[in-house]
Design a protein around this motif. Sequence first.
Motif, PDB file in Angstrom:
ATOM      1  N   ALA A 156      68.259  65.305  11.720  1.00  0.00           N
ATOM      2  CA  ALA A 156      68.181  66.268  12.480  1.00  0.00           C
ATOM      3  C   ALA A 156      68.787  66.576  13.409  1.00  0.00           C
ATOM      4  CB  ALA A 156      67.567  64.729  13.646  1.00  0.00           C
ATOM      5  N   LEU A 157      70.112  66.021  13.379  1.00  0.00           N
ATOM      6  CA  LEU A 157      71.294  66.676  13.459  1.00  0.00           C
ATOM      7  C   LEU A 157      72.071  67.661  13.392  1.00  0.00           C
ATOM      8  CD1 LEU A 157      73.525  63.280  14.574  1.00  0.00           C
ATOM      9  CD2 LEU A 157      72.188  64.581  16.313  1.00  0.00           C
ATOM     10  N   ASN A 158      71.859  67.523  11.299  1.00  0.00           N
ATOM     11  CA  ASN A 158      72.231  68.848  11.080  1.00  0.00           C
ATOM     12  C   ASN A 158      71.534  70.302  12.030  1.00  0.00           C
ATOM     13  OD1 ASN A 158      74.079  67.609   9.535  1.00  0.00           O
ATOM     14  ND2 ASN A 158      73.108  67.247   7.595  1.00  0.00           N
ATOM     15  N   PHE A 159      70.800  70.111  11.897  1.00  0.00           N
ATOM     16  CA  PHE A 159      69.700  71.018  12.403  1.00  0.00           C
ATOM     17  C   PHE A 159      70.523  71.574  13.768  1.00  0.00           C
ATOM     18  CE2 PHE A 159      66.250  70.142   9.113  1.00  0.00           C
ATOM     19  CZ  PHE A 159      66.641  71.606   8.549  1.00  0.00           C
ATOM     20  N   LEU A 160      70.597  70.575  14.535  1.00  0.00           N
ATOM     21  CA  LEU A 160      70.538  70.348  16.010  1.00  0.00           C
ATOM     22  C   LEU A 160      72.029  70.987  16.328  1.00  0.00           C
ATOM     23  CD1 LEU A 160      68.785  70.025  18.175  1.00  0.00           C
ATOM     24  CD2 LEU A 160      69.398  67.637  18.914  1.00  0.00           C
ATOM     25  N   GLY A 161      73.058  70.264  16.228  1.00  0.00           N
ATOM     26  CA  GLY A 161      73.871  70.497  16.101  1.00  0.00           C
ATOM     27  C   GLY A 161      74.607  72.091  14.992  1.00  0.00           C
ATOM     28  N   HIS A 162      74.048  72.574  14.338  1.00  0.00           N
ATOM     29  CA  HIS A 162      74.569  74.002  13.486  1.00  0.00           C
ATOM     30  C   HIS A 162      73.809  74.624  14.376  1.00  0.00           C
ATOM     31  CE1 HIS A 162      74.723  76.875  11.393  1.00  0.00           C
ATOM     32  NE2 HIS A 162      73.848  77.109  10.668  1.00  0.00           N
ATOM     33  N   LEU A 163      72.258  74.539  14.811  1.00  0.00           N
ATOM     34  CA  LEU A 163      71.886  75.103  16.004  1.00  0.00           C
ATOM     35  C   LEU A 163      72.558  75.618  17.571  1.00  0.00           C
ATOM     36  CD1 LEU A 163      68.406  75.125  14.506  1.00  0.00           C
ATOM     37  CD2 LEU A 163      70.129  77.176  13.794  1.00  0.00           C
ATOM     38  N   SER A 164      73.096  74.419  17.375  1.00  0.00           N
ATOM     39  CA  SER A 164      73.681  74.079  18.567  1.00  0.00           C
ATOM     40  C   SER A 164      75.194  75.296  18.835  1.00  0.00           C
ATOM     41  CB  SER A 164      73.188  73.241  19.804  1.00  0.00           C
ATOM     42  OG  SER A 164      72.227  72.652  19.836  1.00  0.00           O
ATOM     43  N   SER A 213      57.997  58.148  18.562  1.00  0.00           N
ATOM     44  CA  SER A 213      58.874  58.869  20.218  1.00  0.00           C
ATOM     45  C   SER A 213      59.777  59.914  20.171  1.00  0.00           C
ATOM     46  CB  SER A 213      57.711  57.568  21.212  1.00  0.00           C
ATOM     47  OG  SER A 213      57.903  58.889  22.719  1.00  0.00           O
ATOM     48  N   PHE A 214      59.667  61.100  20.555  1.00  0.00           N
ATOM     49  CA  PHE A 214      60.817  62.135  20.815  1.00  0.00           C
ATOM     50  C   PHE A 214      60.855  62.753  22.060  1.00  0.00           C
ATOM     51  CE2 PHE A 214      63.194  65.856  20.473  1.00  0.00           C
ATOM     52  CZ  PHE A 214      64.787  65.488  19.476  1.00  0.00           C
ATOM     53  N   GLU A 215      61.132  62.463  23.269  1.00  0.00           N
ATOM     54  CA  GLU A 215      60.931  62.726  24.371  1.00  0.00           C
ATOM     55  C   GLU A 215      62.348  63.883  24.447  1.00  0.00           C
ATOM     56  OE1 GLU A 215      59.045  62.287  25.886  1.00  0.00           O
ATOM     57  OE2 GLU A 215      58.051  61.309  24.661  1.00  0.00           O
ATOM     58  N   PRO A 216      62.212  64.840  24.920  1.00  0.00           N
ATOM     59  CA  PRO A 216      63.439  65.611  24.977  1.00  0.00           C
ATOM     60  C   PRO A 216      64.103  65.524  26.526  1.00  0.00           C
ATOM     61  CG  PRO A 216      62.241  67.146  23.983  1.00  0.00           C
ATOM     62  CD  PRO A 216      61.065  65.837  24.465  1.00  0.00           C
ATOM     63  N   GLU A 217      65.332  65.688  27.388  1.00  0.00           N
ATOM     64  CA  GLU A 217      65.251  65.477  28.228  1.00  0.00           C
ATOM     65  C   GLU A 217      66.197  66.839  29.193  1.00  0.00           C
ATOM     66  OE1 GLU A 217      65.533  62.748  30.840  1.00  0.00           O
ATOM     67  OE2 GLU A 217      64.880  61.683  28.646  1.00  0.00           O
ATOM     68  N   VAL A 218      65.989  67.911  27.847  1.00  0.00           N
ATOM     69  CA  VAL A 218      66.427  69.351  27.965  1.00  0.00           C
ATOM     70  C   VAL A 218      65.548  69.609  27.049  1.00  0.00           C
ATOM     71  CG1 VAL A 218      68.286  68.959  29.101  1.00  0.00           C
ATOM     72  CG2 VAL A 218      68.886  68.714  26.746  1.00  0.00           C
ATOM     73  N   GLU A 219      66.283  71.195  27.675  1.00  0.00           N
ATOM     74  CA  GLU A 219      65.270  72.293  27.111  1.00  0.00           C
ATOM     75  C   GLU A 219      66.056  73.139  26.237  1.00  0.00           C
ATOM     76  OE1 GLU A 219      62.958  74.414  30.092  1.00  0.00           O
ATOM     77  OE2 GLU A 219      61.031  74.418  28.686  1.00  0.00           O
ATOM     78  N   ASP A 220      65.111  73.910  24.870  1.00  0.00           N
ATOM     79  CA  ASP A 220      65.766  74.260  23.914  1.00  0.00           C
ATOM     80  C   ASP A 220      67.036  75.826  25.646  1.00  0.00           C
ATOM     81  OD1 ASP A 220      66.250  72.966  21.757  1.00  0.00           O
ATOM     82  OD2 ASP A 220      65.007  75.179  20.926  1.00  0.00           O
ATOM     83  N   PRO A 247      58.436  79.584  20.900  1.00  0.00           N
ATOM     84  CA  PRO A 247      58.190  78.464  20.052  1.00  0.00           C
ATOM     85  C   PRO A 247      58.357  78.962  18.747  1.00  0.00           C
ATOM     86  CG  PRO A 247      56.607  77.831  21.218  1.00  0.00           C
ATOM     87  CD  PRO A 247      57.132  79.083  21.573  1.00  0.00           C
ATOM     88  N   LEU A 248      59.372  78.116  18.037  1.00  0.00           N
ATOM     89  CA  LEU A 248      59.336  78.643  16.750  1.00  0.00           C
ATOM     90  C   LEU A 248      57.819  77.892  15.695  1.00  0.00           C
ATOM     91  CD1 LEU A 248      63.254  76.894  15.375  1.00  0.00           C
ATOM     92  CD2 LEU A 248      62.338  78.955  15.328  1.00  0.00           C
ATOM     93  N   ASP A 249      57.284  78.629  14.706  1.00  0.00           N
ATOM     94  CA  ASP A 249      56.552  78.457  14.493  1.00  0.00           C
ATOM     95  C   ASP A 249      56.492  77.250  12.895  1.00  0.00           C
ATOM     96  OD1 ASP A 249      54.299  80.115  12.031  1.00  0.00           O
ATOM     97  OD2 ASP A 249      55.243  79.020  11.016  1.00  0.00           O
ATOM     98  N   GLY A 308      67.239  74.067  18.892  1.00  0.00           N
ATOM     99  CA  GLY A 308      67.134  72.725  17.796  1.00  0.00           C
ATOM    100  C   GLY A 308      65.945  71.886  17.324  1.00  0.00           C
ATOM    101  N   LEU A 309      65.284  71.919  18.909  1.00  0.00           N
ATOM    102  CA  LEU A 309      64.542  70.601  18.853  1.00  0.00           C
ATOM    103  C   LEU A 309      63.569  70.150  18.349  1.00  0.00           C
ATOM    104  CD1 LEU A 309      64.861  70.432  22.773  1.00  0.00           C
ATOM    105  CD2 LEU A 309      65.938  68.559  21.723  1.00  0.00           C
ATOM    106  N   GLN A 310      62.921  71.345  18.126  1.00  0.00           N
ATOM    107  CA  GLN A 310      61.985  71.029  16.978  1.00  0.00           C
ATOM    108  C   GLN A 310      61.867  71.072  15.429  1.00  0.00           C
ATOM    109  OE1 GLN A 310      60.429  75.626  18.146  1.00  0.00           O
ATOM    110  NE2 GLN A 310      58.733  74.795  17.026  1.00  0.00           N
TER     111      GLN A 310
END
Length: 285
Positions: free
Chosen positions: A106-114, A72-79, A6-8, A56-58
Amino acid sequence: MSLPAPLDQIAVRRAVEAALAEDLGRAGDITSAATIPGSAAARVVIAARQPGRLAGLQLAAAAFQALDPAISFEPEVEDGARLGPGDVIARIVGPARAVLSAERTALNFLGHLSGVATETARYADLIAHTRARICCTRKTTPGLRIFEKYAVRCGGGSNHRFGLDDAILIKDNHIAVAGGIEAALRGAKASAGHLVKIEIEVDTLDQLDRVIREGADVVLLDNMPPPILREAVMRIGGRMLAEASGNVSLDTVAAIAETGVDLISVGRITHSAATLDLGLDIALG
Protein backbone atom coordinates in the motif's frame (compact mmCIF):
# COMPACT_ATOMS: atom_id res chain seq x y z
CA MET A 1 -8.38 21.81 -9.35
CA SER A 2 -10.84 19.23 -10.67
CA LEU A 3 -9.99 15.68 -9.71
CA PRO A 4 -9.29 13.11 -12.44
CA ALA A 5 -11.78 10.31 -12.99
CA PRO A 6 -11.31 7.30 -10.70
CA LEU A 7 -8.90 4.63 -11.85
CA ASP A 8 -10.30 1.57 -13.59
CA GLN A 9 -10.98 -1.01 -10.89
CA ILE A 10 -9.85 -3.95 -13.03
CA ALA A 11 -6.47 -2.31 -13.63
CA VAL A 12 -6.17 -1.49 -9.93
CA ARG A 13 -6.97 -5.04 -8.90
CA ARG A 14 -4.48 -6.58 -11.32
CA ALA A 15 -1.65 -4.27 -10.25
CA VAL A 16 -2.32 -4.82 -6.57
CA GLU A 17 -2.58 -8.59 -6.90
CA ALA A 18 0.73 -8.72 -8.78
CA ALA A 19 2.45 -6.56 -6.16
CA LEU A 20 1.07 -8.60 -3.27
CA ALA A 21 2.07 -11.87 -4.94
CA GLU A 22 5.60 -10.55 -5.37
CA ASP A 23 5.80 -9.58 -1.69
CA LEU A 24 4.05 -12.56 -0.12
CA GLY A 25 5.90 -15.14 -2.20
CA ARG A 26 5.25 -18.84 -1.57
CA ALA A 27 4.68 -18.83 2.21
CA GLY A 28 3.06 -15.47 2.92
CA ASP A 29 4.05 -13.06 5.69
CA ILE A 30 5.84 -15.47 8.02
CA THR A 31 6.78 -12.66 10.43
CA SER A 32 3.22 -11.59 11.13
CA ALA A 33 2.04 -15.20 11.27
CA ALA A 34 4.71 -16.04 13.83
CA THR A 35 4.32 -13.02 16.10
CA ILE A 36 0.69 -11.87 15.94
CA PRO A 37 -2.32 -13.91 17.17
CA GLY A 38 -4.85 -14.63 14.46
CA SER A 39 -7.57 -12.93 16.50
CA ALA A 40 -5.64 -9.66 16.97
CA ALA A 41 -7.05 -6.45 15.50
CA ALA A 42 -5.16 -3.31 14.55
CA ARG A 43 -6.05 0.35 14.26
CA VAL A 44 -3.53 2.28 12.17
CA VAL A 45 -3.17 5.58 10.37
CA ILE A 46 -1.26 6.52 7.24
CA ALA A 47 0.24 9.99 7.65
CA ALA A 48 2.50 12.31 5.67
CA ARG A 49 6.02 12.87 6.95
CA GLN A 50 6.81 15.67 4.52
CA PRO A 51 4.88 18.19 2.41
CA GLY A 52 3.48 16.99 -0.89
CA ARG A 53 0.51 16.19 -3.07
CA LEU A 54 -1.49 12.97 -2.64
CA ALA A 55 -2.21 10.31 -5.26
CA GLY A 56 -2.95 6.59 -5.15
CA LEU A 57 -5.65 6.11 -2.52
CA GLN A 58 -7.51 3.52 -4.61
CA LEU A 59 -4.44 1.33 -4.88
CA ALA A 60 -3.66 1.60 -1.19
CA ALA A 61 -7.21 0.70 -0.20
CA ALA A 62 -7.23 -2.23 -2.64
CA ALA A 63 -4.01 -3.61 -1.16
CA PHE A 64 -5.52 -3.86 2.31
CA GLN A 65 -8.90 -5.16 1.20
CA ALA A 66 -7.37 -7.75 -1.12
CA LEU A 67 -5.86 -9.47 1.90
CA ASP A 68 -9.00 -9.22 4.00
CA PRO A 69 -12.30 -7.63 2.91
CA ALA A 70 -13.05 -7.05 6.60
CA ILE A 71 -10.42 -4.28 6.69
CA SER A 72 -11.94 -0.80 6.83
CA PHE A 73 -10.05 1.87 4.89
CA GLU A 74 -11.34 5.39 5.56
CA PRO A 75 -9.58 8.25 3.75
CA GLU A 76 -9.32 11.58 5.55
CA VAL A 77 -8.45 13.48 2.35
CA GLU A 78 -8.85 13.00 -1.41
CA ASP A 79 -6.28 12.38 -4.11
CA GLY A 80 -4.93 15.73 -5.20
CA ALA A 81 -4.89 17.13 -1.67
CA ARG A 82 -1.93 19.18 -0.51
CA LEU A 83 -0.28 17.51 2.47
CA GLY A 84 1.76 18.83 5.35
CA PRO A 85 3.93 16.85 7.78
CA GLY A 86 1.73 14.93 10.19
CA ASP A 87 -1.44 15.14 8.10
CA VAL A 88 -3.50 11.96 8.42
CA ILE A 89 -4.30 10.46 5.02
CA ALA A 90 -6.35 7.42 6.00
CA ARG A 91 -7.46 5.38 9.00
CA ILE A 92 -7.40 1.58 8.73
CA VAL A 93 -9.02 -0.92 11.08
CA GLY A 94 -9.05 -4.70 10.71
CA PRO A 95 -7.32 -8.02 11.36
CA ALA A 96 -3.75 -7.18 12.38
CA ARG A 97 -1.98 -9.83 10.33
CA ALA A 98 -3.64 -8.71 7.09
CA VAL A 99 -3.09 -5.02 7.85
CA LEU A 100 0.63 -5.47 8.44
CA SER A 101 1.04 -7.82 5.48
CA ALA A 102 -0.48 -5.23 3.11
CA GLU A 103 1.37 -2.26 4.62
CA ARG A 104 4.40 -2.15 2.33
CA THR A 105 2.48 -2.75 -0.90
CA ALA A 106 0.00 0.00 0.00
CA LEU A 107 2.74 2.46 0.95
CA ASN A 108 4.81 1.65 -2.14
CA PHE A 109 1.95 2.59 -4.44
CA LEU A 110 0.87 5.58 -2.37
CA GLY A 111 4.37 6.99 -1.84
CA HIS A 112 5.45 6.58 -5.46
CA LEU A 113 2.32 8.07 -6.98
CA SER A 114 2.24 10.89 -4.45
CA GLY A 115 5.84 11.60 -5.40
CA VAL A 116 4.80 11.92 -9.05
CA ALA A 117 1.91 14.20 -8.08
CA THR A 118 4.20 16.28 -5.85
CA GLU A 119 6.83 16.75 -8.55
CA THR A 120 4.14 17.66 -11.09
CA ALA A 121 2.69 20.23 -8.69
CA ARG A 122 6.09 21.88 -8.28
CA TYR A 123 6.19 22.54 -12.01
CA ALA A 124 2.52 23.45 -12.33
CA ASP A 125 2.73 25.97 -9.49
CA LEU A 126 5.64 27.75 -11.16
CA ILE A 127 3.67 28.39 -14.36
CA ALA A 128 0.24 29.06 -12.84
CA HIS A 129 0.44 32.68 -14.01
CA THR A 130 0.66 31.59 -17.66
CA ARG A 131 -1.56 29.76 -20.16
CA ALA A 132 0.79 26.79 -20.38
CA ARG A 133 0.10 23.32 -18.97
CA ILE A 134 2.59 20.75 -17.73
CA CYS A 135 2.37 17.42 -19.57
CA CYS A 136 3.86 14.02 -18.89
CA THR A 137 5.53 11.79 -21.46
CA ARG A 138 5.88 8.04 -22.13
CA LYS A 139 8.95 7.96 -19.86
CA THR A 140 7.11 5.96 -17.24
CA THR A 141 7.71 2.87 -15.10
CA PRO A 142 6.80 -0.25 -17.11
CA GLY A 143 3.44 -1.55 -15.93
CA LEU A 144 2.57 1.60 -14.00
CA ARG A 145 1.89 4.09 -16.80
CA ILE A 146 -1.84 4.55 -16.25
CA PHE A 147 -1.27 5.10 -12.54
CA GLU A 148 1.60 7.54 -13.01
CA LYS A 149 -0.39 9.50 -15.57
CA TYR A 150 -3.28 9.59 -13.09
CA ALA A 151 -0.86 10.96 -10.49
CA VAL A 152 0.24 13.68 -12.93
CA ARG A 153 -3.38 14.86 -13.12
CA CYS A 154 -3.61 14.77 -9.31
CA GLY A 155 -0.64 17.15 -9.27
CA GLY A 156 -2.28 19.63 -11.61
CA GLY A 157 -0.69 18.43 -14.84
CA SER A 158 -2.11 17.10 -18.10
CA ASN A 159 -1.58 13.86 -19.95
CA HIS A 160 0.20 13.43 -23.24
CA ARG A 161 -0.56 10.29 -25.24
CA PHE A 162 -0.84 7.05 -23.25
CA GLY A 163 0.88 4.92 -25.86
CA LEU A 164 1.86 4.56 -29.47
CA ASP A 165 -1.72 3.83 -30.50
CA ASP A 166 -3.71 6.90 -29.44
CA ALA A 167 -1.99 9.76 -31.29
CA ILE A 168 0.56 10.29 -34.06
CA LEU A 169 3.80 11.91 -32.90
CA ILE A 170 6.30 12.29 -35.72
CA LYS A 171 9.83 12.65 -34.34
CA ASP A 172 13.17 13.29 -36.02
CA ASN A 173 13.83 9.63 -36.77
CA HIS A 174 10.43 9.26 -38.42
CA ILE A 175 11.14 12.33 -40.55
CA ALA A 176 14.54 11.03 -41.58
CA VAL A 177 13.21 7.63 -42.67
CA ALA A 178 10.05 9.04 -44.27
CA GLY A 179 12.04 11.39 -46.48
CA GLY A 180 11.30 14.75 -44.91
CA ILE A 181 8.73 16.78 -43.01
CA GLU A 182 6.28 17.08 -45.87
CA ALA A 183 6.36 13.38 -46.71
CA ALA A 184 5.90 12.40 -43.07
CA LEU A 185 2.95 14.74 -42.56
CA ARG A 186 1.23 13.73 -45.78
CA GLY A 187 1.59 10.06 -44.89
CA ALA A 188 0.18 10.69 -41.42
CA LYS A 189 -2.82 12.59 -42.76
CA ALA A 190 -3.54 9.88 -45.29
CA SER A 191 -3.70 7.15 -42.64
CA ALA A 192 -5.01 8.88 -39.50
CA GLY A 193 -8.61 8.46 -38.46
CA HIS A 194 -10.71 11.58 -38.02
CA LEU A 195 -10.29 11.48 -34.23
CA VAL A 196 -6.51 11.01 -34.26
CA LYS A 197 -4.36 14.10 -33.66
CA ILE A 198 -1.07 14.61 -35.50
CA GLU A 199 1.95 16.17 -33.79
CA ILE A 200 5.39 16.70 -35.29
CA GLU A 201 8.75 17.58 -33.74
CA VAL A 202 10.94 20.39 -35.04
CA ASP A 203 14.35 21.66 -33.96
CA THR A 204 14.58 24.90 -35.94
CA LEU A 205 12.41 27.78 -37.10
CA ASP A 206 13.02 26.77 -40.71
CA GLN A 207 11.53 23.35 -39.97
CA LEU A 208 8.63 25.04 -38.19
CA ASP A 209 7.85 27.14 -41.29
CA ARG A 210 7.61 23.95 -43.34
CA VAL A 211 5.21 22.43 -40.78
CA ILE A 212 3.06 25.56 -40.81
CA ARG A 213 2.77 25.37 -44.60
CA GLU A 214 1.88 21.67 -44.53
CA GLY A 215 -0.35 21.79 -41.44
CA ALA A 216 -0.55 19.72 -38.23
CA ASP A 217 -2.56 19.71 -35.01
CA VAL A 218 0.39 20.19 -32.65
CA VAL A 219 4.04 21.09 -33.13
CA LEU A 220 6.71 19.95 -30.68
CA LEU A 221 9.37 22.63 -30.30
CA ASP A 222 12.38 20.65 -29.14
CA ASN A 223 15.24 22.15 -27.11
CA MET A 224 14.58 25.73 -28.18
CA PRO A 225 15.68 28.56 -25.86
CA PRO A 226 12.99 31.06 -24.77
CA PRO A 227 13.75 33.75 -27.39
CA ILE A 228 13.37 31.17 -30.19
CA LEU A 229 10.25 29.72 -28.56
CA ARG A 230 8.72 33.19 -28.43
CA GLU A 231 9.40 33.68 -32.14
CA ALA A 232 7.97 30.21 -32.86
CA VAL A 233 4.75 30.99 -31.01
CA MET A 234 4.40 34.22 -32.98
CA ARG A 235 4.87 32.39 -36.29
CA ILE A 236 2.36 29.68 -35.35
CA GLY A 237 -0.20 32.37 -34.60
CA GLY A 238 -2.69 29.99 -33.01
CA ARG A 239 -2.95 27.72 -36.07
CA MET A 240 -1.81 24.71 -34.02
CA LEU A 241 -0.90 23.96 -30.43
CA ALA A 242 2.69 24.70 -29.46
CA GLU A 243 4.44 22.25 -27.15
CA ALA A 244 7.90 22.90 -25.70
CA SER A 245 10.14 20.02 -24.62
CA GLY A 246 13.73 19.14 -23.89
CA ASN A 247 15.62 19.35 -20.58
CA VAL A 248 12.91 21.35 -18.84
CA SER A 249 13.76 21.98 -15.18
CA LEU A 250 12.30 23.83 -12.22
CA ASP A 251 14.79 26.61 -12.96
CA THR A 252 13.73 27.04 -16.59
CA VAL A 253 10.04 26.14 -16.73
CA ALA A 254 8.66 29.60 -15.90
CA ALA A 255 10.68 31.31 -18.64
CA ILE A 256 9.55 28.65 -21.12
CA ALA A 257 5.90 29.08 -20.15
CA GLU A 258 6.13 32.87 -20.46
CA THR A 259 6.95 32.55 -24.18
CA GLY A 260 3.28 31.72 -24.84
CA VAL A 261 3.52 27.99 -25.53
CA ASP A 262 0.43 25.93 -24.78
CA LEU A 263 2.11 22.83 -23.39
CA ILE A 264 5.40 21.92 -21.71
CA SER A 265 6.30 18.23 -21.61
CA VAL A 266 8.49 17.11 -18.71
CA GLY A 267 9.76 13.55 -18.53
CA ARG A 268 11.24 13.88 -15.07
CA ILE A 269 7.87 14.26 -13.34
CA THR A 270 7.42 10.52 -13.90
CA HIS A 271 10.88 9.03 -14.41
CA SER A 272 12.72 10.95 -11.68
CA ALA A 273 10.12 11.85 -9.05
CA ALA A 274 11.23 11.05 -5.51
CA THR A 275 8.90 8.91 -3.41
CA LEU A 276 6.89 10.98 -0.95
CA ASP A 277 7.68 9.96 2.63
CA LEU A 278 4.52 8.48 4.12
CA GLY A 279 4.23 6.23 7.15
CA LEU A 280 1.85 3.74 8.72
CA ASP A 281 1.60 3.96 12.51
CA ILE A 282 -0.40 2.15 15.14
CA ALA A 283 -3.17 4.44 16.38
CA LEU A 284 -3.05 4.73 20.16
CA GLY A 285 -5.97 5.57 22.42
